[in-house]
Design an enzyme around this catalytic site. Structure first.
Site, PDB file in Angstrom:
ATOM      1  N   ARG A   1      45.928  40.416  43.365  1.00 43.10           N
ATOM      2  CA  ARG A   1      44.450  40.425  43.249  1.00 43.10           C
ATOM      3  C   ARG A   1      43.813  41.493  44.150  1.00 43.10           C
ATOM      4  NH1 ARG A   1      45.811  37.563  39.716  1.00 43.10           N
ATOM      5  NH2 ARG A   1      44.795  35.701  38.897  1.00 43.10           N
TER       6      ARG A   1
ATOM      7  N   SER B   1      38.974  32.052  38.978  1.00 42.48           N
ATOM      8  CA  SER B   1      39.419  31.454  40.243  1.00 42.48           C
ATOM      9  C   SER B   1      38.461  31.888  41.344  1.00 42.48           C
ATOM     10  CB  SER B   1      40.814  31.952  40.617  1.00 42.48           C
ATOM     11  OG  SER B   1      41.738  31.629  39.623  1.00 42.48           O
TER      12      SER B   1
ATOM     13  N   GLU C   1      37.607  35.058  46.088  1.00 42.24           N
ATOM     14  CA  GLU C   1      38.127  36.066  45.159  1.00 42.24           C
ATOM     15  C   GLU C   1      37.004  36.942  44.562  1.00 42.24           C
ATOM     16  OE1 GLU C   1      39.948  38.407  43.210  1.00 42.24           O
ATOM     17  OE2 GLU C   1      39.388  37.059  41.616  1.00 42.24           O
TER      18      GLU C   1
HETATM   19  N1  EPU Z   1      46.961  22.555  40.801  1.00 45.29           N
HETATM   20  C1  EPU Z   1      46.547  21.291  41.165  1.00 45.29           C
HETATM   21  N2  EPU Z   1      45.238  20.958  40.935  1.00 45.29           N
HETATM   22  C2  EPU Z   1      44.369  21.801  40.347  1.00 45.29           C
HETATM   23  C3  EPU Z   1      44.788  23.085  39.980  1.00 45.29           C
HETATM   24  C4  EPU Z   1      46.094  23.443  40.212  1.00 45.29           C
HETATM   25  O1  EPU Z   1      47.304  20.506  41.683  1.00 45.29           O
HETATM   26  O2  EPU Z   1      43.200  21.413  40.183  1.00 45.29           O
HETATM   27  C5  EPU Z   1      48.352  22.932  41.043  1.00 45.29           C
HETATM   28  C6  EPU Z   1      49.254  22.574  39.876  1.00 45.29           C
HETATM   29  O3  EPU Z   1      50.381  21.907  40.381  1.00 45.29           O
HETATM   30  C7  EPU Z   1      49.724  23.875  39.290  1.00 45.29           C
HETATM   31  C8  EPU Z   1      49.497  24.858  40.419  1.00 45.29           C
HETATM   32  O4  EPU Z   1      48.463  24.317  41.234  1.00 45.29           O
HETATM   33  O5  EPU Z   1      51.058  23.821  38.932  1.00 45.29           O
HETATM   34  C9  EPU Z   1      49.066  26.224  39.926  1.00 45.29           C
HETATM   35  O6  EPU Z   1      47.974  26.091  39.010  1.00 45.29           O
HETATM   36  P1  EPU Z   1      47.817  27.044  37.748  1.00 45.29           P
HETATM   37  O7  EPU Z   1      49.109  27.161  37.047  1.00 45.29           O
HETATM   38  O8  EPU Z   1      46.639  26.584  36.967  1.00 45.29           O
HETATM   39  O9  EPU Z   1      47.554  28.472  38.369  1.00 45.29           O
HETATM   40  P2  EPU Z   1      46.695  28.926  39.629  1.00 45.29           P
HETATM   41  O10 EPU Z   1      47.620  29.385  40.695  1.00 45.29           O
HETATM   42  O11 EPU Z   1      45.721  27.884  39.990  1.00 45.29           O
HETATM   43  C10 EPU Z   1      46.566  31.416  38.929  1.00 45.29           C
HETATM   44  C11 EPU Z   1      45.512  32.490  38.813  1.00 45.29           C
HETATM   45  C12 EPU Z   1      44.749  32.342  37.502  1.00 45.29           C
HETATM   46  C13 EPU Z   1      45.746  32.458  36.352  1.00 45.29           C
HETATM   47  C14 EPU Z   1      46.815  31.363  36.513  1.00 45.29           C
HETATM   48  C15 EPU Z   1      47.897  31.488  35.476  1.00 45.29           C
HETATM   49  C16 EPU Z   1      44.825  33.061  41.073  1.00 45.29           C
HETATM   50  C17 EPU Z   1      43.773  32.975  42.114  1.00 45.29           C
HETATM   51  N3  EPU Z   1      44.587  32.410  39.936  1.00 45.29           N
HETATM   52  O12 EPU Z   1      45.903  30.178  39.017  1.00 45.29           O
HETATM   53  O13 EPU Z   1      43.848  33.436  37.425  1.00 45.29           O
HETATM   54  O14 EPU Z   1      45.100  32.318  35.102  1.00 45.29           O
HETATM   55  O15 EPU Z   1      47.454  31.484  37.810  1.00 45.29           O
HETATM   56  O16 EPU Z   1      48.725  32.556  35.783  1.00 45.29           O
HETATM   57  O17 EPU Z   1      45.846  33.717  41.289  1.00 45.29           O
HETATM   58  C18 EPU Z   1      41.631  34.152  37.912  1.00 45.29           C
HETATM   59  O18 EPU Z   1      42.122  34.962  38.694  1.00 45.29           O
HETATM   60  O19 EPU Z   1      40.406  34.080  37.734  1.00 45.29           O
HETATM   61  C19 EPU Z   1      42.503  33.218  37.191  1.00 45.29           C
HETATM   62  C20 EPU Z   1      42.025  32.269  36.396  1.00 45.29           C
END
Ligand code: EPU
Length: 334
Positions: A161, A233, A329
């Protein structure tokens, strides 16, 4: 130049915002005039799709709205297609167009809001792919010097990012086009659990099938900014040292983390916020999304103060509970 332009619909969070002066950048021939013009303003900024920004209600000085269009195949190498897209193209439409042409490799980044020009700034990434893996180079105009540069992917200094464009003094760079290197020997990227386990991707999936699965997963988890104001995010996933992760795991055995190549660990900020009790919770006219705690949403009529207050409360709570500092972010436009 247009005066007092309402930009409330030009930022996906839907915050009230008026630009004192707006310049619509549509073609390269405007660039020298633009660089001369910015000298008359005390401040200026560049706005793409407004999907990764939170905005002050009054944007003083000059706001440059990037709206140049065009997509072309520059050349066909033995191993890759070299495709150039103008900065003002809508990112998702560009991804869909490349697939129609048979130029695969961007499908994991489907449905990310925003423009092509904004994509390298924060090195957009999702579902196992980061933009940097597909960038050949970035064409950018130095607004202060009035010079055009082409930066190789390496010179963009991409990381999670982040890029040198994001770290540069605000208002220095106007990205005008991005050149992509799309592999002719295409392989699906399915390591991300939501794709690996997706029913439609179990047998020799096509790029179109991956594209559709990514769209479906995103529609299930993430709010559509056209319906619920948000900037994706709201925090980065924090990266911590192995020692800190080891301590966290002892105290919170379920902590979600991904090992990094350098030995550090990237923590799921969504999990931290969820565990801190903020998932689905409202404060002022904003809330953390009930299906993805990492996304702050506009409940209707939110103002910048609501956003900053909630962000601060969450940072405090996560710091207190886990000893981890969350970094915002989206970029603040003031
Ligand atoms: N989780 C929770 N509770 C929640 C959300 C997430 O427990 O409310 C845990 C879950 O266990 C899940 C883990 O966190 O397995 C990761 O969640 P998720 O797979 O939804 O991905 P993320 O790390 O929250 C990142 C990016 C997203 C991108 C997704 C998919 C960042 C800041 N965000 O989210 O990017 O779509 O991975 O690759 O790196 C963005 O940048 O705007 C964005 C949406």
């Amino acid at each position: 130049m247009l005066n007092n332009q309402d930009l409330s619909r030009c930022n996906t969070f839907g915050l009230p915002c008026v630009a004192q002066t707006l310049f619509r950048f549509e073609q390269v021939s405007q660039l020298p005039t633009l660089s001369a013009a910015i000298k008359e303003y005390a401040q200026h900024r560049v706005l793409g799709g407004g999907s990764n920004v939170i905005t002050h209600p009054d944007l003083a000085g000059l706001t440059i709205h990037v709206a140049n269009k065009g997509i072309r195949l520059l050349c066909e190498h033995d191993n890759f297609w070299l495709v150039e897209a103008s900065a003002g193209e809508v990112w998702h439409d560009f991804v869909a167009y490349t697939l129609e042409q048979g130029w695969y490799g961007l499908e994991n980044l489907a449905l990310i809001p925003g423009t092509v020009g904004a994509a390298p700034v924060q090195n957009i990434g999702a579902y196992g792919l980061e933009l940097e893996q597909r960038v050949h180079s970035v064409l950018a105009w130095n607004l202060l010097e009035g010079e055009l540069y082409e930066f190789s992917a390496e010179e963009c200094e991409f990381s999670y990012r982040d890029s040198m464009f994001k770290r540069a003094k605000p208002g220095t760079w106007l990205i005008i086009a991005v050149r992509f290197r799309l592999p002719r020997q295409w392989q699906p990227l399915l390591q991300y659990p939501d794709l690996r386990d997706h029913a439609s991707l179990q047998h020799a999936p096509t790029a179109q099938a991956v594209f559709e699965a990514v769209c479906e997963v995103r529609r299930t988890k993430l709010p559509d900014p056209a319906q619920v104001g948000n900037a994706g995010s709201f925090f980065k996933n924090p990266v911590v040292q192995a020692e800190q992760y080891a301590v966290l795991r002892t105290q919170h055995p379920n902590v979600v983390a991904y090992a990094q190549a350098d030995g550090r660990y990237k923590l799921a900020a969504g999990w931290l916020i969820d565990q801190a009790g903020w998932k689905g919770r409202e404060a002022g006219a904003v809330a953390m999304h009930p299906r993805q705690a990492l996304v702050m949403t506009n409940c209707g009529g939110a103002v910048l103060e609501d956003v900053l207050n909630l962000a601060q409360q969450i940072q405090n709570d996560v710091q207190q509970k886990f000893g981890v500092q969350l970094e915002q972010e989206p970029v603040l436009y003031a």
